[in-house]
Design a protein around this motif. Structure first.
Motif, PDB file in Angstrom:
ATOM      1  N   ARG A 184       0.870  -1.186   0.000  1.00  0.00           N
ATOM      2  CA  ARG A 184       0.000   0.000   0.000  1.00  0.00           C
ATOM      3  C   ARG A 184       0.897   1.222   0.000  1.00  0.00           C
ATOM      4  NH1 ARG A 184      -5.339  -0.356   2.909  1.00  0.00           N
ATOM      5  NH2 ARG A 184      -4.765   1.755   3.491  1.00  0.00           N
ATOM      6  N   VAL A 185       0.692   2.064  -0.999  1.00  0.00           N
ATOM      7  CA  VAL A 185       1.500   3.275  -1.119  1.00  0.00           C
ATOM      8  C   VAL A 185       0.565   4.473  -1.020  1.00  0.00           C
ATOM      9  CG1 VAL A 185       3.147   4.542  -2.527  1.00  0.00           C
ATOM     10  CG2 VAL A 185       3.076   2.049  -2.655  1.00  0.00           C
ATOM     11  N   THR A 186       0.812   5.320  -0.044  1.00  0.00           N
ATOM     12  CA  THR A 186       0.014   6.532   0.134  1.00  0.00           C
ATOM     13  C   THR A 186       0.928   7.720  -0.110  1.00  0.00           C
ATOM     14  OG1 THR A 186      -1.387   5.447   1.769  1.00  0.00           O
ATOM     15  CG2 THR A 186      -1.413   7.861   1.744  1.00  0.00           C
ATOM     16  N   GLY A 187       0.397   8.695  -0.819  1.00  0.00           N
ATOM     17  CA  GLY A 187       1.201   9.869  -1.106  1.00  0.00           C
ATOM     18  C   GLY A 187       0.376  10.991  -1.699  1.00  0.00           C
ATOM     19  N   ARG A 188       1.070  11.974  -2.195  1.00  0.00           N
ATOM     20  CA  ARG A 188       0.447  13.164  -2.777  1.00  0.00           C
ATOM     21  C   ARG A 188       0.387  13.000  -4.289  1.00  0.00           C
ATOM     22  NH1 ARG A 188      -2.916  16.722  -0.623  1.00  0.00           N
ATOM     23  NH2 ARG A 188      -2.771  18.733  -1.617  1.00  0.00           N
ATOM     24  N   PHE A 189      -0.833  12.990  -4.824  1.00  0.00           N
ATOM     25  CA  PHE A 189      -1.062  12.843  -6.258  1.00  0.00           C
ATOM     26  C   PHE A 189      -1.467  14.195  -6.827  1.00  0.00           C
ATOM     27  CE2 PHE A 189      -3.782  12.091  -9.924  1.00  0.00           C
ATOM     28  CZ  PHE A 189      -3.021  11.214 -10.662  1.00  0.00           C
ATOM     29  N   THR A 190      -0.786  14.606  -7.883  1.00  0.00           N
ATOM     30  CA  THR A 190      -1.060  15.893  -8.520  1.00  0.00           C
ATOM     31  C   THR A 190      -1.324  15.655  -9.998  1.00  0.00           C
ATOM     32  OG1 THR A 190       0.461  16.955  -6.981  1.00  0.00           O
ATOM     33  CG2 THR A 190      -0.160  18.218  -8.925  1.00  0.00           C
ATOM     34  N   CYS A 191      -2.342  16.315 -10.513  1.00  0.00           N
ATOM     35  CA  CYS A 191      -2.662  16.239 -11.931  1.00  0.00           C
ATOM     36  C   CYS A 191      -2.657  17.645 -12.518  1.00  0.00           C
ATOM     37  CB  CYS A 191      -4.027  15.601 -12.143  1.00  0.00           C
ATOM     38  SG  CYS A 191      -4.468  15.449 -13.889  1.00  0.00           S
ATOM     39  N   THR A 192      -1.953  17.779 -13.640  1.00  0.00           N
ATOM     40  CA  THR A 192      -1.863  19.054 -14.333  1.00  0.00           C
ATOM     41  C   THR A 192      -2.423  18.871 -15.739  1.00  0.00           C
ATOM     42  OG1 THR A 192       0.137  19.550 -13.101  1.00  0.00           O
ATOM     43  CG2 THR A 192      -0.259  20.867 -15.054  1.00  0.00           C
ATOM     44  N   VAL A 193      -3.258  19.801 -16.162  1.00  0.00           N
ATOM     45  CA  VAL A 193      -3.784  19.794 -17.526  1.00  0.00           C
ATOM     46  C   VAL A 193      -3.263  21.052 -18.195  1.00  0.00           C
ATOM     47  CG1 VAL A 193      -5.833  19.883 -18.974  1.00  0.00           C
ATOM     48  CG2 VAL A 193      -5.819  18.437 -16.931  1.00  0.00           C
ATOM     49  N   GLY A 194      -2.499  20.846 -19.260  1.00  0.00           N
ATOM     50  CA  GLY A 194      -1.826  21.990 -19.866  1.00  0.00           C
ATOM     51  C   GLY A 194      -0.821  22.519 -18.864  1.00  0.00           C
ATOM     52  N   LYS A 195      -0.987  23.781 -18.481  1.00  0.00           N
ATOM     53  CA  LYS A 195      -0.096  24.365 -17.466  1.00  0.00           C
ATOM     54  C   LYS A 195      -0.799  24.588 -16.130  1.00  0.00           C
ATOM     55  CE  LYS A 195       2.937  26.605 -20.761  1.00  0.00           C
ATOM     56  NZ  LYS A 195       3.618  27.819 -21.173  1.00  0.00           N
ATOM     57  N   ALA A 196      -2.070  24.190 -16.056  1.00  0.00           N
ATOM     58  CA  ALA A 196      -2.859  24.429 -14.844  1.00  0.00           C
ATOM     59  C   ALA A 196      -2.966  23.173 -13.992  1.00  0.00           C
ATOM     60  CB  ALA A 196      -4.257  24.912 -15.222  1.00  0.00           C
ATOM     61  N   GLN A 197      -2.638  23.300 -12.710  1.00  0.00           N
ATOM     62  CA  GLN A 197      -2.817  22.191 -11.785  1.00  0.00           C
ATOM     63  C   GLN A 197      -4.306  22.075 -11.493  1.00  0.00           C
ATOM     64  OE1 GLN A 197      -0.192  21.816  -8.347  1.00  0.00           O
ATOM     65  NE2 GLN A 197      -1.992  21.449  -7.097  1.00  0.00           N
ATOM     66  N   VAL A 198      -4.889  20.913 -11.757  1.00  0.00           N
ATOM     67  CA  VAL A 198      -6.330  20.739 -11.566  1.00  0.00           C
ATOM     68  C   VAL A 198      -6.670  19.899 -10.348  1.00  0.00           C
ATOM     69  CG1 VAL A 198      -6.909  21.083 -13.990  1.00  0.00           C
ATOM     70  CG2 VAL A 198      -6.401  18.787 -13.173  1.00  0.00           C
ATOM     71  N   SER A 199      -5.682  19.199  -9.818  1.00  0.00           N
ATOM     72  CA  SER A 199      -5.953  18.348  -8.667  1.00  0.00           C
ATOM     73  C   SER A 199      -4.670  18.100  -7.898  1.00  0.00           C
ATOM     74  CB  SER A 199      -6.534  17.016  -9.152  1.00  0.00           C
ATOM     75  OG  SER A 199      -6.706  16.129  -8.086  1.00  0.00           O
ATOM     76  N   ALA A 200      -4.784  18.108  -6.592  1.00  0.00           N
ATOM     77  CA  ALA A 200      -3.682  17.737  -5.709  1.00  0.00           C
ATOM     78  C   ALA A 200      -4.307  17.202  -4.430  1.00  0.00           C
ATOM     79  CB  ALA A 200      -2.785  18.927  -5.416  1.00  0.00           C
ATOM     80  N   HIS A 201      -4.105  15.935  -4.160  1.00  0.00           N
ATOM     81  CA  HIS A 201      -4.719  15.315  -2.988  1.00  0.00           C
ATOM     82  C   HIS A 201      -3.936  14.078  -2.572  1.00  0.00           C
ATOM     83  CE1 HIS A 201      -6.446  13.389  -6.556  1.00  0.00           C
ATOM     84  NE2 HIS A 201      -6.520  12.296  -5.817  1.00  0.00           N
ATOM     85  N   ASP A 202      -4.165  13.649  -1.345  1.00  0.00           N
ATOM     86  CA  ASP A 202      -3.559  12.405  -0.883  1.00  0.00           C
ATOM     87  C   ASP A 202      -4.304  11.238  -1.518  1.00  0.00           C
ATOM     88  OD1 ASP A 202      -1.735  13.743   0.646  1.00  0.00           O
ATOM     89  OD2 ASP A 202      -2.830  13.492   2.522  1.00  0.00           O
ATOM     90  N   GLN A 203      -3.558  10.219  -1.902  1.00  0.00           N
ATOM     91  CA  GLN A 203      -4.147   9.071  -2.566  1.00  0.00           C
ATOM     92  C   GLN A 203      -3.405   7.810  -2.145  1.00  0.00           C
ATOM     93  OE1 GLN A 203      -6.926   9.184  -4.886  1.00  0.00           O
ATOM     94  NE2 GLN A 203      -6.756   7.101  -4.110  1.00  0.00           N
ATOM     95  N   THR A 204      -4.137   6.706  -2.061  1.00  0.00           N
ATOM     96  CA  THR A 204      -3.540   5.425  -1.718  1.00  0.00           C
ATOM     97  C   THR A 204      -3.734   4.457  -2.874  1.00  0.00           C
ATOM     98  OG1 THR A 204      -3.965   5.749   0.632  1.00  0.00           O
ATOM     99  CG2 THR A 204      -3.577   3.487  -0.078  1.00  0.00           C
ATOM    100  N   TYR A 205      -2.677   3.728  -3.182  1.00  0.00           N
ATOM    101  CA  TYR A 205      -2.698   2.705  -4.224  1.00  0.00           C
ATOM    102  C   TYR A 205      -2.285   1.384  -3.607  1.00  0.00           C
ATOM    103  CZ  TYR A 205      -2.945   6.607  -7.431  1.00  0.00           C
ATOM    104  OH  TYR A 205      -3.354   7.745  -8.079  1.00  0.00           O
ATOM    105  N   VAL A 206      -2.867   0.308  -4.116  1.00  0.00           N
ATOM    106  CA  VAL A 206      -2.505  -1.030  -3.666  1.00  0.00           C
ATOM    107  C   VAL A 206      -1.961  -1.802  -4.857  1.00  0.00           C
ATOM    108  CG1 VAL A 206      -3.353  -3.210  -2.717  1.00  0.00           C
ATOM    109  CG2 VAL A 206      -4.238  -1.055  -1.849  1.00  0.00           C
ATOM    110  N   LEU A 207      -0.823  -2.414  -4.633  1.00  0.00           N
ATOM    111  CA  LEU A 207      -0.218  -3.295  -5.631  1.00  0.00           C
ATOM    112  C   LEU A 207      -0.239  -4.695  -5.049  1.00  0.00           C
ATOM    113  CD1 LEU A 207       1.516  -0.423  -5.555  1.00  0.00           C
ATOM    114  CD2 LEU A 207       2.662  -1.560  -7.435  1.00  0.00           C
ATOM    115  N   LYS A 208      -0.729  -5.659  -5.838  1.00  0.00           N
ATOM    116  CA  LYS A 208      -0.755  -7.050  -5.404  1.00  0.00           C
ATOM    117  C   LYS A 208       0.156  -7.848  -6.320  1.00  0.00           C
ATOM    118  CE  LYS A 208      -5.299  -6.780  -3.361  1.00  0.00           C
ATOM    119  NZ  LYS A 208      -6.621  -7.353  -3.224  1.00  0.00           N
ATOM    120  N   PHE A 209       0.811  -8.827  -5.726  1.00  0.00           N
ATOM    121  CA  PHE A 209       1.806  -9.612  -6.450  1.00  0.00           C
ATOM    122  C   PHE A 209       1.573 -11.099  -6.262  1.00  0.00           C
ATOM    123  CE2 PHE A 209       3.694  -5.558  -5.356  1.00  0.00           C
ATOM    124  CZ  PHE A 209       4.376  -5.191  -6.508  1.00  0.00           C
ATOM    125  N   VAL A 210       2.189 -11.885  -7.133  1.00  0.00           N
ATOM    126  CA  VAL A 210       2.290 -13.334  -6.957  1.00  0.00           C
ATOM    127  C   VAL A 210       3.763 -13.685  -7.080  1.00  0.00           C
ATOM    128  CG1 VAL A 210       0.002 -13.943  -7.806  1.00  0.00           C
ATOM    129  CG2 VAL A 210       1.913 -13.838  -9.413  1.00  0.00           C
TER     130      VAL A 210
END
Length: 131
Positions: free
Chosen positions: A68-94
């Motif tokens: 589980r990786v939690t961090g700050r996710f930022t999305c930019t469209v063109g030159k404008a930042q449209v989103s910045a928030h904490d987000q968690t991702y899960v990676l599963k492996f075998v």
């Protein structure tokens, strides 16, 4: 490494980075993940977006082969930042014989559900009897 490749992307590097990630994907999950990554890339191109992710916390569960990786996710469209928030991702492996860990799932958690799961996990640990 994998979250960096998947979440620090633009229309210019998405294809290359996806190819690198797919080298670490389990054959049983490659079709599903390849379709997921392709969809993400199409959205980047359509929206002229760039994404950036800075991990703040990494939780490894060696028994369940998850990260589980939690961090700050930022999305930019063109030159404008449209989103910045904490987000968690899960990676599963075998783990397959003769191979290193292979990715089977990459998913974004709703941040509220990630907090709820964390809280439930902590409550279970504190309410379980001590040995």
């Amino acid at each position: 490494y994998l979250t960096h490749l998947l979440l620090n992307v633009s229309k210019h590097n998405h294809s290359y980075q996806t190819e690198l990630v797919l080298r670490h994907v389990s054959p049983m999950a490659s079709g599903k993940l390849q379709a997921q990554f392709k969809h993400d890339g199409e959205n980047l191109i359509k929206n002229n977006a760039t994404t950036h992710f800075i991990p703040k916390e990494i939780v490894v569960d060696a028994e369940q082969l998850t990260v589980r990786v939690t961090g700050r996710f930022t999305c930019t469209v063109g030159k404008a930042q449209v989103s910045a928030h904490d987000q968690t991702y899960v990676l599963k492996f075998v783990f397959t014989a003769g191979r290193f860990l292979q990715l089977t799932q990459f998913e974004k958690l709703n941040h509220d559900s990630a907090v709820t799961e964390e809280k439930e996990s902590n409550e279970t640990e504190t309410s379980s009897p001590s040995s």
